[in-house]
Design an enzyme around this catalytic site. Structure first.
Site, PDB file in Angstrom:
ATOM      1  N   LYS A  43       0.764  -1.240   0.067  1.00 56.35           N
ATOM      2  CA  LYS A  43       0.075   0.074   0.124  1.00 56.35           C
ATOM      3  C   LYS A  43       1.030   1.463   0.073  1.00 56.35           C
ATOM      4  CE  LYS A  43      -3.885  -1.773  -0.134  1.00 56.35           C
ATOM      5  NZ  LYS A  43      -4.684  -1.614  -1.522  1.00 56.35           N
ATOM      6  N   SER A 258      -2.226 -13.469   3.553  1.00 59.44           N
ATOM      7  CA  SER A 258      -2.769 -13.149   2.128  1.00 59.44           C
ATOM      8  C   SER A 258      -1.670 -13.789   1.326  1.00 59.44           C
ATOM      9  CB  SER A 258      -3.110 -11.849   1.661  1.00 59.44           C
ATOM     10  OG  SER A 258      -1.994 -10.884   1.774  1.00 59.44           O
TER      11      SER A 258
HETATM   12  N1  PMP Z   1      -2.897  -8.493   1.196  1.00 53.94           N
HETATM   13  C1  PMP Z   1      -3.091  -7.575   2.079  1.00 53.94           C
HETATM   14  C2  PMP Z   1      -2.383  -8.199   3.392  1.00 53.94           C
HETATM   15  C3  PMP Z   1      -3.739  -6.503   2.083  1.00 53.94           C
HETATM   16  O1  PMP Z   1      -3.981  -5.504   3.104  1.00 53.94           O
HETATM   17  C4  PMP Z   1      -4.276  -6.027   0.646  1.00 53.94           C
HETATM   18  C5  PMP Z   1      -5.080  -4.709   0.636  1.00 53.94           C
HETATM   19  N2  PMP Z   1      -5.978  -4.385   1.333  1.00 53.94           N
HETATM   20  C6  PMP Z   1      -4.174  -6.896  -0.448  1.00 53.94           C
HETATM   21  C7  PMP Z   1      -3.526  -8.162  -0.110  1.00 53.94           C
HETATM   22  C8  PMP Z   1      -4.964  -6.992  -1.572  1.00 53.94           C
HETATM   23  O2  PMP Z   1      -4.458  -5.875  -2.542  1.00 53.94           O
HETATM   24  P1  PMP Z   1      -5.533  -4.736  -3.427  1.00 53.94           P
HETATM   25  O3  PMP Z   1      -6.142  -3.632  -2.510  1.00 53.94           O
HETATM   26  O4  PMP Z   1      -4.428  -4.317  -4.310  1.00 53.94           O
HETATM   27  O5  PMP Z   1      -6.413  -5.660  -3.904  1.00 53.94           O
END
Ligand code: PMP
Length: 299
Positions: A43, A258
């Site tokens: 981010k 994730s």
């Molecule tokens: N993994 C984590 C730990 C995240 O915080 C996020 C964003 N919320 C994502 C994956 C996914 O990214 P995006 O918002 O670009 O879909």
């Protein structure tokens, strides 16, 4: 005088090959290390891009409090960017997210508003209510601002294509706002890269895979466009957490759940595609922000 600052170290993250998790006959899997951005996640690029675009356009004023809804990583990135640039910041986050997120945001001086854990989108509704007051607040709006997609288009997407000379057969990322998937997929499309684009989402609406959205029809980020995906795979908490632990123990990479889910799916892709092919997967954030969660075994 050296004017280099923390914002200059955002992006240009390395692309590291998995070694011990790859068996003979599998494609190579390259991890795009977004976790190694200065505040620890993918981010940083998004917040820097949107804030600087708004500064240039004059829509972000020095007296504005920058606000957004976040599962944590955008809030942490905003805290870092806002503190460096001298803005106040306020984040809406569901109460279910890890305690480490709250503490890191407090360190940056970000004001945190916790919302209900029962509705996975409670923080978004709360931020949108406050965003109506445009006199006092600047709404980053990662779910609706095209700058989210463009930061990955000109950042993550371009870097991956340059680092691999465009030789990518499959790309795997998580779907939270969809910024990573949409930005990278658009860059591939506009630069004739024919890779499969695979998204992952949690199998259930309330999940330990923090940062990802379970697409159940109640809410879809405005920037989301499923036509960019070749596959959208549901991953269970157990698979995501187990694979994140394996990634630490077998590859020396301690990342969050994730990333575990993404690697599990990237390994399936690598098995199916076979040797000589290349899978690129996103390492989203650092594992240290989950020390209090079931990612880390007790004892
Ligand atoms: N993994 C984590 C730990 C995240 O915080 C996020 C964003 N919320 C994502 C994956 C996914 O990214 P995006 O918002 O670009 O879909």
């Amino acid at each position: 005088m050296n004017t280099h600052n923390v914002l200059d170290s955002i992006g240009n993250t390395p692309l590291l090959p998995l070694r011990r998790m790859i068996e003979p006959g599998m494609a190579q899997v390259l991890m795009k290390m977004e976790a190694w951005n200065p505040s620890g996640s993918l981010k940083d690029r998004v917040v820097k891009y949107i804030v600087e675009e708004a500064e240039a356009a004059g829509t972000l004023k020095p007296h504005h409090v920058i606000i957004d809804a976040s599962s944590g990583n955008t809030g942490i990135a905003l805290g870092m960017v806002a503190s460096l640039k001298g803005y106040r910041s306020q984040i809406f986050m569901p109460v279910t997210k890890s305690i480490e997120r709250r503490k890191i945001m407090r360190v940056w001086g970000t004001e945190l508003v916790l919302t209900s854990g029962e509705d996975q989108n409670s923080h978004i509704w709360a931020a949108e209510e406050l965003a109506k007051d445009t006199e006092h607040y600047f709404y980053l709006n990662q779910n609706g601002n095209a700058g989210n997609v463009m930061s990955h288009y000109w950042g993550t997407g371009q870097e991956i294509v340059e680092e691999t000379s465009g030789r990518i057969d499959s790309f795997v990322a998580g779907a939270g706002t969809g910024g990573t998937l949409m930005g990278v997929a658009r860059y591939f499309r506009n630069h004739d890269v024919k890779a499969r684009v695979v998204g992952i989402q949690p199998a259930t609406p309330i999940s330990r895979i923090e940062g990802l959205l379970h697409f159940d029809g109640h809410f879809q980020p405005k920037i989301w466009d499923e036509s960019f995906l070749d596959d959208f795979v549901k991953v269970t908490d157990d698979v995501a957490l187990d694979t994140a632990r394996r990634l630490a123990r077998e590859e020396g990479l301690f990342c969050g759940p994730s990333t575990g889910g993404i690697v599990a799916v990237a390994l399936d892709e690598a098995r199916r595609l076979g040797s000589g092919k290349t899978v690129v997967a996103i390492a989203c954030d650092r594992g240290e922000r989950y020390l209090s969660t079931p990612l880390v075994p007790e004892g």
